[in-house]
Structure formats: C-alpha cells, structure tokens
Design an enzyme around this catalytic site. Structure first.
Site, PDB file in Angstrom:
ATOM      1  N   HIS A  64      -6.148   3.134  -3.861  1.00 40.74           N
ATOM      2  CA  HIS A  64      -6.043   3.279  -2.397  1.00 40.74           C
ATOM      3  C   HIS A  64      -6.394   4.719  -1.999  1.00 40.74           C
ATOM      4  O   HIS A  64      -5.853   5.239  -1.030  1.00 40.74           O
ATOM      5  CB  HIS A  64      -4.621   2.913  -1.954  1.00 40.74           C
ATOM      6  CG  HIS A  64      -4.438   2.755  -0.476  1.00 40.74           C
ATOM      7  ND1 HIS A  64      -5.334   2.127   0.350  1.00 40.74           N
ATOM      8  CD2 HIS A  64      -3.414   3.151   0.346  1.00 40.74           C
ATOM      9  CE1 HIS A  64      -4.882   2.147   1.600  1.00 40.74           C
ATOM     10  NE2 HIS A  64      -3.731   2.770   1.631  1.00 40.74           N
ATOM     11  N   HIS A  73       3.672  -2.366   2.951  1.00 36.14           N
ATOM     12  CA  HIS A  73       3.644  -1.026   2.347  1.00 36.14           C
ATOM     13  C   HIS A  73       4.835  -0.843   1.405  1.00 36.14           C
ATOM     14  O   HIS A  73       5.877  -1.472   1.588  1.00 36.14           O
ATOM     15  CB  HIS A  73       3.639   0.036   3.448  1.00 36.14           C
ATOM     16  CG  HIS A  73       2.362   0.027   4.233  1.00 36.14           C
ATOM     17  ND1 HIS A  73       2.108  -0.908   5.221  1.00 36.14           N
ATOM     18  CD2 HIS A  73       1.243   0.793   4.138  1.00 36.14           C
ATOM     19  CE1 HIS A  73       0.886  -0.701   5.712  1.00 36.14           C
ATOM     20  NE2 HIS A  73       0.342   0.322   5.076  1.00 36.14           N
ATOM     21  N   ASP A  81       0.809  -1.222   0.000  1.00 38.41           N
ATOM     22  CA  ASP A  81       0.000   0.000   0.000  1.00 38.41           C
ATOM     23  C   ASP A  81       0.845   1.275   0.000  1.00 38.41           C
ATOM     24  O   ASP A  81       2.037   1.254   0.317  1.00 38.41           O
ATOM     25  CB  ASP A  81      -0.885   0.032   1.261  1.00 38.41           C
ATOM     26  CG  ASP A  81      -2.016  -0.977   1.192  1.00 38.41           C
ATOM     27  OD1 ASP A  81      -2.009  -1.827   0.279  1.00 38.41           O
ATOM     28  OD2 ASP A  81      -2.905  -0.912   2.060  1.00 38.41           O
ATOM     29  N   ASP A  82       0.154   2.367  -0.294  1.00 36.26           N
ATOM     30  CA  ASP A  82       0.642   3.745  -0.086  1.00 36.26           C
ATOM     31  C   ASP A  82       1.646   4.260  -1.105  1.00 36.26           C
ATOM     32  O   ASP A  82       2.105   5.388  -1.001  1.00 36.26           O
ATOM     33  CB  ASP A  82       1.241   3.940   1.322  1.00 36.26           C
ATOM     34  CG  ASP A  82       0.191   3.790   2.423  1.00 36.26           C
ATOM     35  OD1 ASP A  82      -0.984   3.531   2.085  1.00 36.26           O
ATOM     36  OD2 ASP A  82       0.544   3.922   3.601  1.00 36.26           O
ATOM     37  N   HIS A 108      -5.463   9.408   0.966  1.00 37.93           N
ATOM     38  CA  HIS A 108      -5.477   8.596   2.172  1.00 37.93           C
ATOM     39  C   HIS A 108      -6.368   9.093   3.317  1.00 37.93           C
ATOM     40  O   HIS A 108      -5.975   9.047   4.494  1.00 37.93           O
ATOM     41  CB  HIS A 108      -4.032   8.422   2.691  1.00 37.93           C
ATOM     42  CG  HIS A 108      -3.782   7.067   3.277  1.00 37.93           C
ATOM     43  ND1 HIS A 108      -4.000   6.776   4.610  1.00 37.93           N
ATOM     44  CD2 HIS A 108      -3.325   5.918   2.731  1.00 37.93           C
ATOM     45  CE1 HIS A 108      -3.665   5.523   4.842  1.00 37.93           C
ATOM     46  NE2 HIS A 108      -3.265   4.970   3.721  1.00 37.93           N
TER      47      HIS A 108
END
Ligand code: ZN
Length: 305
Positions: free
Chosen positions: A166, A260, A115-116, A170
């Site tokens: 995603h 991540h 992620d991210d 955020h």
C-alpha cells in the site's frame, strides 16, 4: 390481483352476490389507507432488505397456483457445462487484467481488506476476530509501519491472510514521477520480504488514486492494482452500525470490502463492526476469500525474482 378478482367473483357468484358488488368490494380494498406514509414505507423496506432477499408476496403465491406452460426439456448437465465454460472465460479475462474493483458476480464470494497497517493495536484486534471467526482477509500495509512492526506482518502471514503493498508512506501515486512510484513500491516490498520472505504482487493505491500512466507503469512490472467495490469509510468516525449497514446495502457476489487496520482512534468502530459484518455475510451464504483467490491472480512474485 387479477386472479384474486376472478376468484372473488367466482366465490360471490356461488354465494349469490353479483359481480358488481364484488368489484366494489375489491375497489374499496385497494383504496384502504395505508398505516405507513410512503416515506416510512420506503425506509422500512430498506431496513428489511437484507432479511427479505426473496420476500413471498401474495402475488407470487397466486402466481404459483396458476398453471405453468410446459417448459421444453432441458438437459441440466448441458446447462451447467455451458455456465462453467462461461465462468472459465471470465476467469481467464480476470487473469489478464491489471486493475480490479471486484471479482466474478457469479460466485458468492467476498474479500475483506484492511489498509494502512500494521500497528500493534487495531491490527491485532482485527486478527483476533478473524482467527475466532476462521475468516481470511487481505492486509494492504504501508512500508514505513511494516519496518516498525515486522512481527505483526509475520502474524498476518502465519494466520493465513495475504499481505499487499500500500506504498511506503501513502502518497498519491498520480502525483509522483516514474522513479518516485518505483521507489514507493520497491522499498515497501523489500521490508515485507524481510519480514515474511515473500514480495507482494497486489498493490492498493493510496486514496484509490490511479490513472492510465500509473496503471501502465505498475502493471508492466507484474503488479495487480486492487481497488474496491464497498467503501465502509470506517476511517471517518462513523458508528459501527453505519459501517455494517454500508456493507449490507452495497455488498454483492465478488465484492471487495475496504476497511482499515491502523490510523487513529476512530477505527474503534471498525473493530466493533467486524464481527457483525462477518456474521451477516456468513448468514447470507458468502464465502470469505483473500483477494488473490477472488481474482485468480498470484498474491506474491515468484521467489526467483
Ligand atoms: Zn490507505
């Protein structure tokens, strides 16, 4: 243990010892102090778990010697046919679902997710490792970084990985309005489409924050909401050993592993841990698949959309 006693008595009788003596001996054996205190023993067992999935104990050896009752005749092809049918039913159920935590427990497959990202530091190192190990993964990217690093998105796509949405920057979706949610999803999908020509259908909520309202809104647009079954908490500054052990202790067939690929120098240990995680999963017979494959759902919207 009972069989051991019987065998022991039998032996004692043969060699002239009486039964009482034999029992006393067996009793003494049971009372022998252990060299590990119970706590240490539990820890050792835990540490050894992954290497000893099916430990052969003396008991199980003894059981093997015992005559087994005759089993009724089975037709193997019928058994596997019904297992296949059952699996097909489970697959159809998955296809109807909107919210996912894992795949089928009957299939020894696992999905690595990152992620991210993207960034040009950790994401690239992770891609290098995945390439070397020939392992596919799923990257849930944020829109604002995707806009800066479209070349990294293209590399992710070209190397056989899947890209998921995603959000743009955020936020917690449960705190957003309907239009706020739509904007987060569509802006992000637009930059991903610009980079790779495809619009993700897989969405991972930031922080995993989800409720019925948001699930219905996102699900009705055709998105698949992807949570996880193994949280490595790699962002929190854990050692690579802790990250690897989390996977070892929590992974099960159908698992979705959360890691991540961007977001600060603490991710150094994510990169360190990755080859060990892959090695462990390979040794234990896991197949690596992307999330869409794991869950039997499409990764991207049809281009006509
Ligand atoms: Zn995130």
């Amino acid at each position: 243990m009972r069989l051991f006693l019987i065998l022991l008595c039998f032996f004692m009788v043969l060699t002239g010892c009486d039964v009482e003596e034999a029992q006393t001996y067996a009793q003494k054996q049971r009372e022998m102090p252990s060299d590990k205190d119970p706590k240490k023993s539990v820890q050792a067992e835990k540490a050894n778990q992954p290497k000893q999935e099916n430990p052969i104990t003396p008991e199980s050896n003894e059981q093997k010697k015992e005559p087994q009752p005759e089993e009724p005749l089975k037709k193997p092809e019928q058994v596997s046919a019904s297992a296949r049918e059952q699996e097909q039913i489970e697959v159809e159920k998955l296809k109807q679902q909107t919210l996912f935590y894992k795949g089928l427990s009957t299939q020894k497959r696992v999905a690595l997710t990152f992620d991210d990202g993207p960034d040009r530091y950790y994401t690239l190192q992770i891609l290098d490792i995945l390439k070397k190990e020939k392992v596919p993964a799923t990257f849930f990217v944020v829109g604002n970084l995707s806009k800066i690093y479209p070349d990294v998105l293209r590399r992710i796509d070209q190397e056989g990985h899947v890209i998921g949405n995603h959000s743009w920057n955020h936020p917690q979706f449960t705190k957003l309005s309907q239009s706020g949610i739509n904007s987060q999803l569509s802006r992000t999908n637009a930059v991903i489409k610009e980079a790779i020509g495809k619009e993700p259908r897989l969405f991972r909520p930031p922080y995993g924050a989800m409720n019925t309202r948001v699930e219905k809104q996102i699900g009705s647009q055709g998105y698949k909401i992807i949570q996880w079954s193994v949280d490595t908490r790699d962002w929190s500054g854990r050692s690579s050993k802790q990250i690897v052990n989390t996977v070892i202790n929590q992974v099960e067939p159908g698992g979705i592993i959360l890691q991540h690929s961007a977001g600060g120098e603490k991710l150094r240990t994510t990169v360190e841990a990755l080859p060990q995680i892959i090695s462990y999963l390979k040794k234990n017979g896991y197949e690596f698949v992307t999330v869409d494959e794991l869950l039997y759902v499409p990764a991207y919207f049809e281009t006509s959309r």
